[in-house]
Design a protein around this motif. Structure first.
Motif, PDB file in Angstrom:
ATOM      1  N   VAL A 169       0.843  -1.155  -0.039  1.00  9.81           N
ATOM      2  CA  VAL A 169       0.216  -0.193  -0.063  1.00  9.81           C
ATOM      3  C   VAL A 169       0.911   1.570   0.395  1.00  9.81           C
ATOM      4  CG1 VAL A 169      -1.726   1.518   1.107  1.00  9.81           C
ATOM      5  CG2 VAL A 169      -2.073  -0.799   1.075  1.00  9.81           C
ATOM      6  N   ALA A 170       2.135   1.428   1.002  1.00 10.66           N
ATOM      7  CA  ALA A 170       2.540   2.741   1.185  1.00 10.66           C
ATOM      8  C   ALA A 170       3.256   2.377  -0.607  1.00 10.66           C
ATOM      9  CB  ALA A 170       3.827   2.314   2.060  1.00 10.66           C
ATOM     10  N   ALA A 171       4.264   1.755  -0.920  1.00 14.16           N
ATOM     11  CA  ALA A 171       4.758   1.286  -2.261  1.00 14.16           C
ATOM     12  C   ALA A 171       3.840   2.132  -3.837  1.00 14.16           C
ATOM     13  CB  ALA A 171       4.963   0.372  -2.509  1.00 14.16           C
ATOM     14  N   LEU A 172       2.699   1.215  -3.466  1.00 13.17           N
ATOM     15  CA  LEU A 172       0.833   1.678  -4.557  1.00 13.17           C
ATOM     16  C   LEU A 172       1.185   4.092  -4.649  1.00 13.17           C
ATOM     17  CD1 LEU A 172      -0.394   1.240  -6.959  1.00 13.17           C
ATOM     18  CD2 LEU A 172      -2.299   0.975  -5.255  1.00 13.17           C
ATOM     19  N   LEU A 173       0.604   3.476  -3.081  1.00  9.90           N
ATOM     20  CA  LEU A 173       0.166   5.469  -2.517  1.00  9.90           C
ATOM     21  C   LEU A 173       1.754   6.442  -3.349  1.00  9.90           C
ATOM     22  CD1 LEU A 173      -1.753   5.239   0.234  1.00  9.90           C
ATOM     23  CD2 LEU A 173      -2.387   5.377  -1.984  1.00  9.90           C
ATOM     24  N   THR A 174       3.302   5.845  -2.785  1.00  4.50           N
ATOM     25  CA  THR A 174       3.661   7.217  -3.289  1.00  4.50           C
ATOM     26  C   THR A 174       3.859   7.103  -4.576  1.00  4.50           C
ATOM     27  OG1 THR A 174       4.580   5.882  -1.258  1.00  4.50           O
ATOM     28  CG2 THR A 174       6.407   6.572  -2.811  1.00  4.50           C
ATOM     29  N   ALA A 175       4.040   5.639  -5.802  1.00  6.80           N
ATOM     30  CA  ALA A 175       3.856   5.681  -6.698  1.00  6.80           C
ATOM     31  C   ALA A 175       2.846   6.298  -7.990  1.00  6.80           C
ATOM     32  CB  ALA A 175       3.516   4.484  -7.470  1.00  6.80           C
ATOM     33  N   LEU A 176       1.689   6.447  -7.272  1.00  3.10           N
ATOM     34  CA  LEU A 176       0.961   7.511  -7.714  1.00  3.10           C
ATOM     35  C   LEU A 176       0.979   8.735  -8.116  1.00  3.10           C
ATOM     36  CD1 LEU A 176      -2.366   5.268  -6.491  1.00  3.10           C
ATOM     37  CD2 LEU A 176      -2.354   5.655  -8.633  1.00  3.10           C
ATOM     38  N   LEU A 177       1.774   9.202  -6.341  1.00  4.40           N
ATOM     39  CA  LEU A 177       2.064  10.882  -6.520  1.00  4.40           C
ATOM     40  C   LEU A 177       3.122  11.225  -6.781  1.00  4.40           C
ATOM     41  CD1 LEU A 177       1.425  11.014  -2.263  1.00  4.40           C
ATOM     42  CD2 LEU A 177       0.297  11.946  -4.628  1.00  4.40           C
ATOM     43  N   LEU A 178       4.290   9.688  -7.284  1.00  6.77           N
ATOM     44  CA  LEU A 178       5.194  10.222  -8.135  1.00  6.77           C
ATOM     45  C   LEU A 178       4.756  10.474  -9.382  1.00  6.77           C
ATOM     46  CD1 LEU A 178       8.242   8.347  -6.512  1.00  6.77           C
ATOM     47  CD2 LEU A 178       7.783  10.586  -6.473  1.00  6.77           C
ATOM     48  N   ARG A 179       4.376   9.673  -9.902  1.00  8.12           N
ATOM     49  CA  ARG A 179       3.472   9.774 -11.174  1.00  8.12           C
ATOM     50  C   ARG A 179       2.915  10.974 -11.524  1.00  8.12           C
ATOM     51  NH1 ARG A 179       3.215   9.541 -16.153  1.00  8.12           N
ATOM     52  NH2 ARG A 179       1.388   8.709 -17.314  1.00  8.12           N
ATOM     53  N   ARG A 180       1.814  11.474 -10.566  1.00  8.73           N
ATOM     54  CA  ARG A 180       1.311  12.715 -11.102  1.00  8.73           C
ATOM     55  C   ARG A 180       2.522  13.796 -11.262  1.00  8.73           C
ATOM     56  NH1 ARG A 180      -3.746  14.766 -11.446  1.00  8.73           N
ATOM     57  NH2 ARG A 180      -4.414  13.173 -11.032  1.00  8.73           N
ATOM     58  N   GLY A 181       4.003  13.338 -10.061  1.00  9.54           N
ATOM     59  CA  GLY A 181       4.413  14.511  -9.935  1.00  9.54           C
ATOM     60  C   GLY A 181       5.091  14.469 -11.501  1.00  9.54           C
ATOM     61  N   GLU A 182       4.704  12.855 -11.866  1.00 16.11           N
ATOM     62  CA  GLU A 182       5.808  13.112 -13.255  1.00 16.11           C
ATOM     63  C   GLU A 182       5.202  14.574 -13.954  1.00 16.11           C
ATOM     64  OE1 GLU A 182       8.705  11.387 -15.758  1.00 16.11           O
ATOM     65  OE2 GLU A 182       8.861  12.080 -14.565  1.00 16.11           O
ATOM     66  N   ASP A 183       3.549  13.745 -14.199  1.00 18.75           N
ATOM     67  CA  ASP A 183       3.052  13.947 -15.540  1.00 18.75           C
ATOM     68  C   ASP A 183       2.978  16.297 -15.185  1.00 18.75           C
ATOM     69  OD1 ASP A 183       2.194  12.004 -15.910  1.00 18.75           O
ATOM     70  OD2 ASP A 183      -0.043  11.895 -14.857  1.00 18.75           O
ATOM     71  N   TRP A 184       3.075  16.409 -13.901  1.00 16.53           N
ATOM     72  CA  TRP A 184       3.239  17.850 -13.347  1.00 16.53           C
ATOM     73  C   TRP A 184       4.605  18.486 -14.441  1.00 16.53           C
ATOM     74  CZ3 TRP A 184       1.668  17.764  -7.795  1.00 16.53           C
ATOM     75  CH2 TRP A 184       0.088  18.048  -8.211  1.00 16.53           C
ATOM     76  N   LEU A 185       5.192  17.449 -14.001  1.00 18.83           N
ATOM     77  CA  LEU A 185       7.139  18.468 -14.330  1.00 18.83           C
ATOM     78  C   LEU A 185       6.499  18.528 -15.885  1.00 18.83           C
ATOM     79  CD1 LEU A 185      10.113  18.832 -14.159  1.00 18.83           C
ATOM     80  CD2 LEU A 185       9.945  16.283 -14.186  1.00 18.83           C
ATOM     81  N   TRP A 186       6.070  17.192 -16.703  1.00 20.62           N
ATOM     82  CA  TRP A 186       6.252  17.314 -18.125  1.00 20.62           C
ATOM     83  C   TRP A 186       5.494  18.085 -18.736  1.00 20.62           C
ATOM     84  CZ3 TRP A 186      10.223  15.841 -20.990  1.00 20.62           C
ATOM     85  CH2 TRP A 186      11.184  14.770 -20.100  1.00 20.62           C
TER      86      TRP A 186
END
Length: 194
Positions: free
Chosen positions: A120-137
């Motif tokens: 669960v911790a990995a999944l939530l962190t992955a979702l946050l990092l993925r959102r950050g990646e989208d914002w960055l691009w």
């Protein structure tokens, strides 16, 4: 330095920053998980080696845009590495009433609950990092468009009479002519804004 060299350097810096954010997030999550489960703080030398290993893997995987799969691989992999490396081979810990070497030090902590917590911790962190990646691009695309507008505007300077006419009459045709070459067309929004 040519434009190609400058662009290559910018891509390299951006890749390194993206890899560092993911690698340090994964390392931080793994260390917090280890400590939350009752583990002791690892020696600084071991911690640095583990973080560097995670950063190297993150850099290798950051050549492409981050998606959930590679993010989960780095996050779960770092948790496994930290768990094994910092639990101590000789330490016996209790998991669901069974003594297991190198497992969580929290007494009575079920093995399945630990795995679910890590997942669960990995999944939530992955979702946050993925959102950050989208914002960055998205930011990179916006800055690229802005740079193109500036470049086109500087290559085709306005005549003094046309600039005065534009400021007096509010003529937006000139601005639209400049923007016509740089505005990216896109479809409708993915979801309706409420």
């Amino acid at each position: 330095m040519s434009r190609a060299d400058l662009a290559g350097a910018a891509v390299g810096v951006l890749r390194s920053v993206r890899a560092a954010v993911v690698g340090l997030s994964a390392s931080g999550l793994a260390l917090l998980g280890h400590l939350a489960a009752g583990g002791t703080a690892p020696p600084p030398g071991q911690l640095v080696l583990a973080v560097v290993a995670v950063l190297v893997v993150s850099l290798a995987l950051s050549a492409r845009r981050w998606t959930i799969g590679p993010l989960l691989a780095v996050l779960l992999g770092s948790q496994a590495v930290f768990h094994v490396a910092f639990s101590g081979a000789g330490a016996a810990h209790v998991h669901g009433g069974q003594h297991m070497p190198g497992a969580s030090a929290m007494p009575g902590h079920p093995w399945l609950l630990m795995l679910v917590g890590h997942g669960v911790a990995a999944l939530l962190t992955a979702l946050l990092l993925r959102r950050g990646e989208d914002w960055l691009w998205g930011l990179v695309a916006l800055l690229t468009r802005a740079w193109r507008v500036v470049r086109v505007a500087s290559e085709e300077p306005l005549g003094a009479h046309r600039a005065r006419a534009m400021s007096r009459s509010g003529d937006v045709r000139l601005v639209l002519d400049l923007l016509e070459h740089v505005v990216a067309r896109r479809g409708p929004p993915e979801r309706a804004i409420a």
